[in-house]
Design a protein around this motif. Structure first.
Motif, PDB file in Angstrom:
ATOM      1  N   MET A 135       0.855  -1.165   0.000  1.00  0.00           N
ATOM      2  CA  MET A 135       0.000   0.000   0.000  1.00  0.00           C
ATOM      3  C   MET A 135       0.901   1.228   0.000  1.00  0.00           C
ATOM      4  SD  MET A 135      -2.558   1.448   2.942  1.00  0.00           S
ATOM      5  CE  MET A 135      -3.777   0.192   2.828  1.00  0.00           C
ATOM      6  N   PRO A 136       0.702   2.122  -0.953  1.00  0.00           N
ATOM      7  CA  PRO A 136       1.546   3.320  -0.989  1.00  0.00           C
ATOM      8  C   PRO A 136       1.172   4.283   0.139  1.00  0.00           C
ATOM      9  CG  PRO A 136      -0.060   3.391  -2.760  1.00  0.00           C
ATOM     10  CD  PRO A 136      -0.211   2.058  -2.080  1.00  0.00           C
ATOM     11  N   GLY A 137       2.158   4.666   0.899  1.00  0.00           N
ATOM     12  CA  GLY A 137       1.913   5.603   1.993  1.00  0.00           C
ATOM     13  C   GLY A 137       1.242   4.926   3.172  1.00  0.00           C
ATOM     14  N   SER A 138       1.226   5.609   4.259  1.00  0.00           N
ATOM     15  CA  SER A 138       0.554   5.106   5.442  1.00  0.00           C
ATOM     16  C   SER A 138      -0.538   6.097   5.803  1.00  0.00           C
ATOM     17  CB  SER A 138       1.566   4.966   6.570  1.00  0.00           C
ATOM     18  OG  SER A 138       0.937   4.462   7.711  1.00  0.00           O
ATOM     19  N   PRO A 139      -1.779   5.640   5.927  1.00  0.00           N
ATOM     20  CA  PRO A 139      -2.886   6.579   6.150  1.00  0.00           C
ATOM     21  C   PRO A 139      -2.781   7.372   7.444  1.00  0.00           C
ATOM     22  CG  PRO A 139      -3.702   4.325   5.855  1.00  0.00           C
ATOM     23  CD  PRO A 139      -2.221   4.274   5.797  1.00  0.00           C
ATOM     24  N   GLY A 140      -2.221   6.780   8.500  1.00  0.00           N
ATOM     25  CA  GLY A 140      -2.129   7.482   9.782  1.00  0.00           C
ATOM     26  C   GLY A 140      -1.314   8.762   9.714  1.00  0.00           C
ATOM     27  N   PRO A 141      -0.030   8.680   9.322  1.00  0.00           N
ATOM     28  CA  PRO A 141       0.771   9.908   9.250  1.00  0.00           C
ATOM     29  C   PRO A 141       0.235  10.912   8.219  1.00  0.00           C
ATOM     30  CG  PRO A 141       2.197   7.994   9.262  1.00  0.00           C
ATOM     31  CD  PRO A 141       0.797   7.484   9.152  1.00  0.00           C
ATOM     32  N   ILE A 142      -0.321  10.426   7.139  1.00  0.00           N
ATOM     33  CA  ILE A 142      -0.874  11.340   6.135  1.00  0.00           C
ATOM     34  C   ILE A 142      -2.057  12.103   6.720  1.00  0.00           C
ATOM     35  CG2 ILE A 142      -2.095  11.454   3.934  1.00  0.00           C
ATOM     36  CD1 ILE A 142      -0.310   9.123   3.008  1.00  0.00           C
ATOM     37  N   LEU A 143      -2.923  11.403   7.450  1.00  0.00           N
ATOM     38  CA  LEU A 143      -4.085  12.063   8.040  1.00  0.00           C
ATOM     39  C   LEU A 143      -3.664  13.049   9.126  1.00  0.00           C
ATOM     40  CD1 LEU A 143      -7.117  12.216   7.865  1.00  0.00           C
ATOM     41  CD2 LEU A 143      -7.250  10.439   9.583  1.00  0.00           C
ATOM     42  N   VAL A 144      -2.695  12.663   9.948  1.00  0.00           N
ATOM     43  CA  VAL A 144      -2.206  13.582  10.988  1.00  0.00           C
ATOM     44  C   VAL A 144      -1.546  14.791  10.338  1.00  0.00           C
ATOM     45  CG1 VAL A 144      -0.517  13.836  12.852  1.00  0.00           C
ATOM     46  CG2 VAL A 144      -1.967  11.806  12.743  1.00  0.00           C
ATOM     47  N   GLY A 145      -0.784  14.578   9.276  1.00  0.00           N
ATOM     48  CA  GLY A 145      -0.133  15.682   8.582  1.00  0.00           C
ATOM     49  C   GLY A 145      -1.100  16.590   7.858  1.00  0.00           C
ATOM     50  N   SER A 146      -2.308  16.104   7.561  1.00  0.00           N
ATOM     51  CA  SER A 146      -3.270  16.941   6.850  1.00  0.00           C
ATOM     52  C   SER A 146      -3.849  18.034   7.737  1.00  0.00           C
ATOM     53  CB  SER A 146      -4.401  16.080   6.283  1.00  0.00           C
ATOM     54  OG  SER A 146      -5.210  15.560   7.314  1.00  0.00           O
ATOM     55  N   VAL A 147      -3.630  17.955   9.048  1.00  0.00           N
ATOM     56  CA  VAL A 147      -4.121  19.005   9.948  1.00  0.00           C
ATOM     57  C   VAL A 147      -3.284  20.265   9.788  1.00  0.00           C
ATOM     58  CG1 VAL A 147      -4.529  19.602  12.370  1.00  0.00           C
ATOM     59  CG2 VAL A 147      -5.023  17.296  11.561  1.00  0.00           C
ATOM     60  N   ASN A 148      -2.012  20.120   9.430  1.00  0.00           N
ATOM     61  CA  ASN A 148      -1.113  21.262   9.298  1.00  0.00           C
ATOM     62  C   ASN A 148      -1.606  22.287   8.269  1.00  0.00           C
ATOM     63  OD1 ASN A 148       1.141  22.869   9.710  1.00  0.00           O
ATOM     64  ND2 ASN A 148       2.370  21.731   8.234  1.00  0.00           N
ATOM     65  N   PRO A 149      -2.005  21.901   7.039  1.00  0.00           N
ATOM     66  CA  PRO A 149      -2.459  22.906   6.082  1.00  0.00           C
ATOM     67  C   PRO A 149      -3.786  23.550   6.469  1.00  0.00           C
ATOM     68  CG  PRO A 149      -2.120  20.790   4.985  1.00  0.00           C
ATOM     69  CD  PRO A 149      -1.872  20.591   6.430  1.00  0.00           C
ATOM     70  N   GLY A 150      -4.547  22.928   7.301  1.00  0.00           N
ATOM     71  CA  GLY A 150      -5.826  23.504   7.722  1.00  0.00           C
ATOM     72  C   GLY A 150      -6.764  22.406   8.181  1.00  0.00           C
ATOM     73  N   TRP A 151      -7.634  22.765   9.096  1.00  0.00           N
ATOM     74  CA  TRP A 151      -8.534  21.764   9.650  1.00  0.00           C
ATOM     75  C   TRP A 151      -9.446  21.179   8.590  1.00  0.00           C
ATOM     76  CZ3 TRP A 151     -13.657  22.588   9.008  1.00  0.00           C
ATOM     77  CH2 TRP A 151     -14.059  23.894   8.715  1.00  0.00           C
ATOM     78  N   HIS A 152      -9.766  21.947   7.542  1.00  0.00           N
ATOM     79  CA  HIS A 152     -10.670  21.434   6.514  1.00  0.00           C
ATOM     80  C   HIS A 152     -10.043  20.272   5.750  1.00  0.00           C
ATOM     81  CE1 HIS A 152      -8.225  24.454   4.483  1.00  0.00           C
ATOM     82  NE2 HIS A 152      -8.441  23.780   3.364  1.00  0.00           N
ATOM     83  N   CYS A 153      -8.714  20.257   5.644  1.00  0.00           N
ATOM     84  CA  CYS A 153      -8.045  19.121   4.994  1.00  0.00           C
ATOM     85  C   CYS A 153      -8.227  17.853   5.815  1.00  0.00           C
ATOM     86  CB  CYS A 153      -6.563  19.415   4.795  1.00  0.00           C
ATOM     87  SG  CYS A 153      -6.244  20.741   3.621  1.00  0.00           S
ATOM     88  N   ALA A 154      -8.168  17.972   7.134  1.00  0.00           N
ATOM     89  CA  ALA A 154      -8.381  16.816   8.001  1.00  0.00           C
ATOM     90  C   ALA A 154      -9.820  16.329   7.897  1.00  0.00           C
ATOM     91  CB  ALA A 154      -8.045  17.173   9.445  1.00  0.00           C
ATOM     92  N   VAL A 155     -10.764  17.261   7.820  1.00  0.00           N
ATOM     93  CA  VAL A 155     -12.174  16.880   7.687  1.00  0.00           C
ATOM     94  C   VAL A 155     -12.389  16.111   6.385  1.00  0.00           C
ATOM     95  CG1 VAL A 155     -14.524  17.776   7.410  1.00  0.00           C
ATOM     96  CG2 VAL A 155     -13.014  18.754   9.140  1.00  0.00           C
ATOM     97  N   TYR A 156     -11.750  16.527   5.310  1.00  0.00           N
ATOM     98  CA  TYR A 156     -11.857  15.800   4.039  1.00  0.00           C
ATOM     99  C   TYR A 156     -11.287  14.391   4.176  1.00  0.00           C
ATOM    100  CZ  TYR A 156     -12.724  20.371   1.932  1.00  0.00           C
ATOM    101  OH  TYR A 156     -13.231  21.598   1.612  1.00  0.00           O
TER     102      TYR A 156
END
Length: 57
Positions: free
Chosen positions: A1-22
């Motif tokens: 599986m390319p990438g790991s969903p956990g770190p990607i999801l945690v990292g998506s909070v940095n650009p903005g909360w709406h990215c995490a919601v997506y």
């Protein structure tokens, strides 16, 4: 599986909360679609047990 969903999801909070919601919405939608397709197919997508055994000679 390319990438790991956990770190990607945690990292998506940095650009903005709406990215995490997506990301959360995408995970929920994926789980719902997988469950729906599995229910629709009724287990027909799985190979029968006999087909997974090697042929006897």
């Amino acid at each position: 599986m390319p990438g790991s969903p956990g770190p990607i999801l945690v990292g998506s909070v940095n650009p903005g909360w709406h990215c995490a919601v997506y990301g959360y919405a995408g995970m929920a939608l994926t789980a719902a679609l997988r469950a729906g397709v599995g229910r629709f197919l009724g287990g027909r997508a799985r190979a029968p047990e006999a087909a997974s055994q090697p042929a006897a000679m």
